[in-house]
Write a protein that holds these residues in place. Structure first.
Motif, PDB file in Angstrom:
ATOM      1  N   GLU A  22      98.326 -70.185 -43.828  1.00 36.11           N
ATOM      2  CA  GLU A  22      97.169 -71.063 -44.020  1.00 36.11           C
ATOM      3  C   GLU A  22      97.324 -71.908 -45.281  1.00 36.11           C
ATOM      4  O   GLU A  22      97.029 -73.103 -45.280  1.00 36.11           O
ATOM      5  N   ARG A  23      97.809 -71.298 -46.353  1.00 37.28           N
ATOM      6  CA  ARG A  23      98.029 -72.026 -47.607  1.00 37.28           C
ATOM      7  C   ARG A  23      99.114 -73.085 -47.422  1.00 37.28           C
ATOM      8  O   ARG A  23      98.999 -74.209 -47.915  1.00 37.28           O
ATOM      9  N   LEU A  24     100.163 -72.733 -46.707  1.00 34.72           N
ATOM     10  CA  LEU A  24     101.242 -73.675 -46.420  1.00 34.72           C
ATOM     11  C   LEU A  24     100.719 -74.877 -45.634  1.00 34.72           C
ATOM     12  O   LEU A  24     101.036 -76.026 -45.958  1.00 34.72           O
ATOM     13  N   LEU A  25      99.920 -74.628 -44.615  1.00 42.19           N
ATOM     14  CA  LEU A  25      99.332 -75.722 -43.827  1.00 42.19           C
ATOM     15  C   LEU A  25      98.459 -76.618 -44.703  1.00 42.19           C
ATOM     16  O   LEU A  25      98.502 -77.845 -44.594  1.00 42.19           O
ATOM     17  N   TYR A  26      97.665 -76.007 -45.564  1.00 42.96           N
ATOM     18  CA  TYR A  26      96.806 -76.773 -46.462  1.00 42.96           C
ATOM     19  C   TYR A  26      97.646 -77.656 -47.390  1.00 42.96           C
ATOM     20  O   TYR A  26      97.380 -78.847 -47.547  1.00 42.96           O
ATOM     21  N   LEU A  27      98.663 -77.060 -48.017  1.00 45.32           N
ATOM     22  CA  LEU A  27      99.515 -77.817 -48.935  1.00 45.32           C
ATOM     23  C   LEU A  27     100.258 -78.938 -48.220  1.00 45.32           C
ATOM     24  O   LEU A  27     100.375 -80.051 -48.742  1.00 45.32           O
ATOM     25  N   ARG A  28     100.759 -78.653 -47.030  1.00 46.80           N
ATOM     26  CA  ARG A  28     101.458 -79.692 -46.264  1.00 46.80           C
ATOM     27  C   ARG A  28     100.513 -80.820 -45.881  1.00 46.80           C
ATOM     28  O   ARG A  28     100.912 -81.989 -45.860  1.00 46.80           O
ATOM     29  N   GLY A  29      99.266 -80.497 -45.583  1.00 49.71           N
ATOM     30  CA  GLY A  29      98.280 -81.538 -45.305  1.00 49.71           C
ATOM     31  C   GLY A  29      98.072 -82.435 -46.515  1.00 49.71           C
ATOM     32  O   GLY A  29      97.987 -83.663 -46.394  1.00 49.71           O
ATOM     33  N   SER A  30      98.002 -81.826 -47.696  1.00 47.07           N
ATOM     34  CA  SER A  30      97.868 -82.611 -48.928  1.00 47.07           C
ATOM     35  C   SER A  30      99.089 -83.492 -49.148  1.00 47.07           C
ATOM     36  O   SER A  30      98.968 -84.660 -49.531  1.00 47.07           O
TER      37      SER A  30
END
Length: 116
Positions: A22-30
Motif C-alpha cells: 500500500e505504501r509503495l502504491l501511494y509513493l508511486r502515485g506521488s
C-alpha cells in the motif's frame, strides 16, 4: 487470533507485506504526479525558450549565450544544494536542457535565414 494475543509470524509478515504494498502504491502515485508536473513545467519552459530563439533569430543574435548558461548553472547548483539535491545531477540536468534549447535556437536561426 484472539484479542490480546500476538499474531503468528506468518500473519505479521502478511500484514507487513500488505502495508508495504500500500505504501509503495501511494509513493508511486506521488512519483507519477510529480513526473506529470515536470513534463508540464518543461513544456512551459520550452514555449518560452522557443520565443527567445525566435527573438534571437530576428535580431541576428547567437543561438547560445555561454555567459548566461554559466550563470544559470551556478544558480541551479545553489538551488540544488539548498534543496538537498545533488548539485552535479542538477547541473547535468540543466546542461541537457540547455543543449536542447540551443539546438532549437540553431534550427530557428537556420529557418529564419532561409526565409531572408
Amino acid at each position: 487470533m484472539s484479542e490480546g494475543t500476538a499474531p503468528a509470524a506468518g500473519e505479521a509478515a502478511s500484514v507487513a507485506d500488505q502495508e508495504a504494498r500500500e505504501r509503495l502504491l501511494y509513493l508511486r502515485g506521488s512519483i507519477d504526479n510529480l513526473d506529470a508536473a515536470l513534463v508540464h513545467l518543461l513544456a512551459e519552459r520550452f514555449k518560452c525558450t522557443q520565443q527567445v530563439g525566435e527573438l534571437k533569430a530576428r535580431h541576428s543574435l547567437p543561438p547560445a549565450d555561454p555567459a548566461r548558461e554559466a550563470a544559470q548553472i551556478a544558480r541551479l547548483r545553489r538551488l540544488a544544494e539548498d534543496a538537498r539535491l545533488d548539485p552535479a545531477f542538477a547541473e547535468k540536468f540543466l546542461n541537457f536542457i540547455i543543449d536542447e534549447v540551443v539546438r532549437h535556437h540553431r534550427a530557428i536561426a537556420d529557418r529564419t535565414q532561409g526565409q531572408a
